[in-house]
Design a protein around this motif. Structure first.
Motif, PDB file in Angstrom:
ATOM      1  N   ILE A 112     -12.052 -22.980   8.686  1.00 22.18           N
ATOM      2  CA  ILE A 112     -13.436 -23.270   8.318  1.00 22.18           C
ATOM      3  C   ILE A 112     -14.050 -24.214   9.357  1.00 22.18           C
ATOM      4  CG2 ILE A 112     -14.861 -24.502   6.625  1.00 22.18           C
ATOM      5  CD1 ILE A 112     -13.038 -23.358   4.468  1.00 22.18           C
ATOM      6  N   PRO A 113     -15.285 -23.967   9.811  1.00 19.96           N
ATOM      7  CA  PRO A 113     -15.900 -24.827  10.837  1.00 19.96           C
ATOM      8  C   PRO A 113     -16.149 -26.252  10.333  1.00 19.96           C
ATOM      9  CG  PRO A 113     -17.051 -22.716  10.656  1.00 19.96           C
ATOM     10  CD  PRO A 113     -16.125 -22.801   9.490  1.00 19.96           C
ATOM     11  N   VAL A 114     -15.677 -27.223  11.080  1.00 26.06           N
ATOM     12  CA  VAL A 114     -15.936 -28.617  10.726  1.00 26.06           C
ATOM     13  C   VAL A 114     -17.441 -28.901  10.727  1.00 26.06           C
ATOM     14  CG1 VAL A 114     -15.600 -31.021  11.434  1.00 26.06           C
ATOM     15  CG2 VAL A 114     -13.702 -29.394  11.608  1.00 26.06           C
ATOM     16  N   LEU A 115     -18.154 -28.327  11.686  1.00 34.77           N
ATOM     17  CA  LEU A 115     -19.588 -28.590  11.794  1.00 34.77           C
ATOM     18  C   LEU A 115     -20.376 -27.951  10.657  1.00 34.77           C
ATOM     19  CD1 LEU A 115     -20.074 -28.189  15.660  1.00 34.77           C
ATOM     20  CD2 LEU A 115     -19.564 -30.254  14.340  1.00 34.77           C
ATOM     21  N   GLY A 116     -19.731 -27.113   9.843  1.00 33.48           N
ATOM     22  CA  GLY A 116     -20.382 -26.538   8.676  1.00 33.48           C
ATOM     23  C   GLY A 116     -20.320 -27.420   7.441  1.00 33.48           C
ATOM     24  N   LEU A 117     -19.619 -28.558   7.528  1.00 32.37           N
ATOM     25  CA  LEU A 117     -19.545 -29.476   6.395  1.00 32.37           C
ATOM     26  C   LEU A 117     -20.893 -30.168   6.205  1.00 32.37           C
ATOM     27  CD1 LEU A 117     -16.031 -31.044   7.065  1.00 32.37           C
ATOM     28  CD2 LEU A 117     -16.639 -29.524   5.172  1.00 32.37           C
ATOM     29  N   ARG A 118     -21.459 -30.020   5.017  1.00 36.19           N
ATOM     30  CA  ARG A 118     -22.765 -30.620   4.707  1.00 36.19           C
ATOM     31  C   ARG A 118     -22.682 -31.654   3.602  1.00 36.19           C
ATOM     32  NH1 ARG A 118     -24.754 -27.271   2.034  1.00 36.19           N
ATOM     33  NH2 ARG A 118     -23.373 -25.492   2.104  1.00 36.19           N
ATOM     34  N   GLN A 119     -21.723 -31.495   2.710  1.00 35.28           N
ATOM     35  CA  GLN A 119     -21.572 -32.426   1.598  1.00 35.28           C
ATOM     36  C   GLN A 119     -20.090 -32.636   1.328  1.00 35.28           C
ATOM     37  OE1 GLN A 119     -22.328 -35.187  -0.371  1.00 35.28           O
ATOM     38  NE2 GLN A 119     -24.295 -34.130  -0.361  1.00 35.28           N
ATOM     39  N   VAL A 120     -19.675 -33.907   1.288  1.00 31.36           N
ATOM     40  CA  VAL A 120     -18.285 -34.281   1.059  1.00 31.36           C
ATOM     41  C   VAL A 120     -18.286 -35.548   0.208  1.00 31.36           C
ATOM     42  CG1 VAL A 120     -16.080 -34.901   2.123  1.00 31.36           C
ATOM     43  CG2 VAL A 120     -17.646 -33.377   3.339  1.00 31.36           C
ATOM     44  N   GLY A 121     -17.372 -35.653  -0.738  1.00 30.94           N
ATOM     45  CA  GLY A 121     -17.270 -36.875  -1.530  1.00 30.94           C
ATOM     46  C   GLY A 121     -16.367 -36.690  -2.730  1.00 30.94           C
ATOM     47  N   PHE A 122     -16.242 -37.747  -3.552  1.00 25.83           N
ATOM     48  CA  PHE A 122     -15.459 -37.665  -4.784  1.00 25.83           C
ATOM     49  C   PHE A 122     -15.826 -38.818  -5.718  1.00 25.83           C
ATOM     50  CE2 PHE A 122     -11.573 -39.682  -2.327  1.00 25.83           C
ATOM     51  CZ  PHE A 122     -12.144 -40.934  -2.372  1.00 25.83           C
ATOM     52  N   HIS A 123     -15.201 -38.827  -6.899  1.00 25.02           N
ATOM     53  CA  HIS A 123     -15.258 -39.932  -7.850  1.00 25.02           C
ATOM     54  C   HIS A 123     -13.893 -40.629  -7.837  1.00 25.02           C
ATOM     55  CE1 HIS A 123     -18.939 -38.350 -10.017  1.00 25.02           C
ATOM     56  NE2 HIS A 123     -18.497 -37.252  -9.441  1.00 25.02           N
ATOM     57  N   VAL A 124     -13.881 -41.936  -8.063  1.00 21.06           N
ATOM     58  CA  VAL A 124     -12.628 -42.675  -8.018  1.00 21.06           C
ATOM     59  C   VAL A 124     -12.518 -43.607  -9.218  1.00 21.06           C
ATOM     60  CG1 VAL A 124     -13.576 -44.575  -6.626  1.00 21.06           C
ATOM     61  CG2 VAL A 124     -11.125 -44.055  -6.508  1.00 21.06           C
ATOM     62  N   PHE A 125     -11.291 -43.800  -9.690  1.00 19.42           N
ATOM     63  CA  PHE A 125     -11.002 -44.803 -10.714  1.00 19.42           C
ATOM     64  C   PHE A 125     -10.322 -45.969 -10.015  1.00 19.42           C
ATOM     65  CE2 PHE A 125      -8.906 -46.985 -14.128  1.00 19.42           C
ATOM     66  CZ  PHE A 125      -9.735 -46.803 -15.228  1.00 19.42           C
ATOM     67  N   THR A 181     -20.953 -38.324   3.178  1.00 18.35           N
ATOM     68  CA  THR A 181     -21.872 -38.025   4.281  1.00 18.35           C
ATOM     69  C   THR A 181     -22.896 -39.134   4.479  1.00 18.35           C
ATOM     70  OG1 THR A 181     -23.525 -36.827   2.953  1.00 18.35           O
ATOM     71  CG2 THR A 181     -21.624 -35.579   3.746  1.00 18.35           C
ATOM     72  N   ARG A 182     -22.978 -40.062   3.535  1.00 14.89           N
ATOM     73  CA  ARG A 182     -23.984 -41.123   3.608  1.00 14.89           C
ATOM     74  C   ARG A 182     -23.399 -42.525   3.533  1.00 14.89           C
ATOM     75  NH1 ARG A 182     -29.238 -39.272   2.707  1.00 14.89           N
ATOM     76  NH2 ARG A 182     -29.377 -37.079   2.090  1.00 14.89           N
ATOM     77  N   THR A 183     -22.173 -42.651   3.013  1.00 15.02           N
ATOM     78  CA  THR A 183     -21.588 -43.978   2.821  1.00 15.02           C
ATOM     79  C   THR A 183     -20.187 -44.018   3.408  1.00 15.02           C
ATOM     80  OG1 THR A 183     -20.615 -43.406   0.668  1.00 15.02           O
ATOM     81  CG2 THR A 183     -22.873 -44.274   0.671  1.00 15.02           C
ATOM     82  N   GLY A 184     -19.671 -45.235   3.583  1.00 12.69           N
ATOM     83  CA  GLY A 184     -18.353 -45.392   4.150  1.00 12.69           C
ATOM     84  C   GLY A 184     -18.327 -45.055   5.633  1.00 12.69           C
ATOM     85  N   THR A 185     -17.130 -44.944   6.181  1.00 14.63           N
ATOM     86  CA  THR A 185     -16.971 -44.664   7.608  1.00 14.63           C
ATOM     87  C   THR A 185     -15.914 -43.585   7.817  1.00 14.63           C
ATOM     88  OG1 THR A 185     -15.324 -46.438   7.837  1.00 14.63           O
ATOM     89  CG2 THR A 185     -17.637 -46.995   8.294  1.00 14.63           C
ATOM     90  N   TRP A 186     -15.969 -42.954   9.001  1.00 16.20           N
ATOM     91  CA  TRP A 186     -15.041 -41.901   9.381  1.00 16.20           C
ATOM     92  C   TRP A 186     -14.348 -42.261  10.698  1.00 16.20           C
ATOM     93  CZ3 TRP A 186     -14.236 -37.137   6.849  1.00 16.20           C
ATOM     94  CH2 TRP A 186     -15.095 -36.874   5.771  1.00 16.20           C
ATOM     95  N   TYR A 187     -13.164 -41.685  10.887  1.00 18.82           N
ATOM     96  CA  TYR A 187     -12.503 -41.822  12.172  1.00 18.82           C
ATOM     97  C   TYR A 187     -11.604 -40.617  12.421  1.00 18.82           C
ATOM     98  CZ  TYR A 187      -8.284 -43.397   9.637  1.00 18.82           C
ATOM     99  OH  TYR A 187      -7.200 -43.478   8.809  1.00 18.82           O
ATOM    100  N   PHE A 206     -20.783 -40.307   9.301  1.00 22.86           N
ATOM    101  CA  PHE A 206     -20.509 -38.870   9.247  1.00 22.86           C
ATOM    102  C   PHE A 206     -21.317 -38.105  10.286  1.00 22.86           C
ATOM    103  CE2 PHE A 206     -21.326 -34.641   7.292  1.00 22.86           C
ATOM    104  CZ  PHE A 206     -20.027 -34.177   7.253  1.00 22.86           C
ATOM    105  N   ARG A 207     -22.614 -38.370  10.368  1.00 23.06           N
ATOM    106  CA  ARG A 207     -23.459 -37.644  11.320  1.00 23.06           C
ATOM    107  C   ARG A 207     -23.047 -37.937  12.757  1.00 23.06           C
ATOM    108  NH1 ARG A 207     -24.820 -33.857   7.989  1.00 23.06           N
ATOM    109  NH2 ARG A 207     -25.781 -34.672   6.087  1.00 23.06           N
TER     110      ARG A 207
END
Length: 262
Positions: A112-125, A181-187, A206-207
Motif C-alpha cells: 500500500i502506498p505510504v503517500l496514500g495515508l490520509r488519516q491515522v490514529g487510535f484511542h488509548v487507555f 496526522t495532526r498531533t504528536g510526532t513521527w520518525y 506527519f505532513r
C-alpha cells in the motif's frame, strides 16, 4: 516480577494467536488511496521478530475504566474489547533491558502506498501509573514497516515509520480519538531517518514526513502496519479503534473487526 510476567504472559500470547485467526470482516477494497486491506484480514497477531522479552499483547474484554466513571467514559470506544499491552522496563539482560512488543498485520497492508495515508490514529487507555513510570509521553505507538524508497538513500529498503502520540488528555479512562496526522510526532528508523531529517531525536510532523518521503525516488510502500510499545518505560494499558484512512480496526476478544470510519 515472576508473578506478574509468568504464566499470564505465556497464556496471553497463545490467546492472541488464536484470537487473531478468528476475524469478523466488513470487506474493504484495496485501492491506491485506501489503507484498508483486501477482504480477508485474518493475519493480526504478535509480530515475533519485533518482540523482545515476554510482553503481553492480548485481545481482551474492556478495560471498563476506573471505579466511579460514567459508562460512556469507561467502556472501550468500539464494542466490548481492546488490545491490552504490557511491557516491562527492566526485564531482559539486553541493552537497554526493557521489553518491546509489536502487534500488527504482516500480510494485508503489503504494497500500500505510504503517500496514500490520509488519516491515522487510535484511542488509548492511559493510567496515572504509566505517567509515573515515564512521564505523560509514555504512550504506545503506531508503527508502519516500510520501504522508504528515498532518492537520498537508494540502498535503504527498510525503515520503521513510527508515531509518538501526544499525552492523553484523560487518565484512567478511554481517550478521545488521537489523530496522528495532526498531533504528536513521527520518525523513521535507520539511515532513512537521517536522509529524511526525521529521526527519533529530531522527529517531525506527519505532513513534513510525507513530504520528505516524496523526494523523487520511487513511491514509498508499506510492508506491515500495527501498534507497538517499547523499548523504553514500563507501560500497562490498552488501545482500540486503530484508524487507517476510512477503516477502523476494532480490537475485540474474539478477533479484529473492521468498521467504516464515521
Amino acid at each position: 516480577m515472576k508473578a506478574r510476567f509468568g504464566v499470564r504472559r505465556r497464556t496471553a500470547l497463545a490467546v492472541t494467536a488464536v484470537a487473531a485467526s478468528v476475524v469478523s470482516v466488513v470487506p474493504v477494497p484495496a485501492t491506491a488511496d485506501a489503507a484498508g486491506p483486501p477482504a480477508s484480514p485474518d493475519h493480526w497477531g504478535v509480530i515475533a521478530r519485533d518482540t523482545i522479552g515476554s510482553p503481553v499483547a492480548d485481545l481482551r474484554p474492556g478495560p471498563f475504566g476506573s471505579f466511579g466513571l460514567p459508562a460512556a467514559a469507561a467502556r472501550p470506544p468500539y464494542g466490548r474489547g481492546s488490545l491490552g499491552i504490557s511491557v516491562a522496563d527492566r526485564a531482559t539482560s539486553l541493552t537497554p533491558p526493557s521489553e518491546a512488543v509489536h502487534f500488527g498485520n504482516e500480510t494485508d497492508f503489503y504494497g500500500i502506498p505510504v503517500l496514500g495515508l490520509r488519516q491515522v490514529g487510535f484511542h488509548v487507555f492511559q493510567t496515572g501509573e504509566n505517567i509515573s513510570y515515564g512521564g505523560p509521553g509514555n504512550m504506545p505507538n503506531i508503527r508502519f514497516e516500510i520501504d522508504p524508497n528515498l532518492a537520498a538513500a537508494r540502498a535503504t529498503t527498510y525503515s520503521s515509520m513510527v508515531w509518538n502520540p501526544p499525552p492523553s488528555p484523560v487518565v484512567d479512562q478511554w481517550s478521545p480519538y488521537l489523530d496522528a496526522t495532526r498531533t504528536g510526532t513521527w520518525y523513521l528508523t535507520g539511515s532513512a531517518g537521517a536522509a529524511a531529517k526525521c529521526t527519533v531525536d529530531h522527529p517531525c510532523g506527519f505532513r513534513a514526513l510525507l513530504a520528505a518521503l516524496n523526494d523523487g525516488g520511487a513511491p514509498p510502500v508499506v510492508y506491515t502496519a500495527g501498534v507497538s510499545k517499547g523499548r523504553d518505560y514500563m507501560w500497562n494499558g490498552a488501545v482500540d479503534g486503530l484508524r487507517l484512512n476510512d477503516v477502523v480496526y476494532d480490537f475485540e476478544p474474539d478477533g479484529v473487526q473492521t468498521h467504516r470510519a464515521g
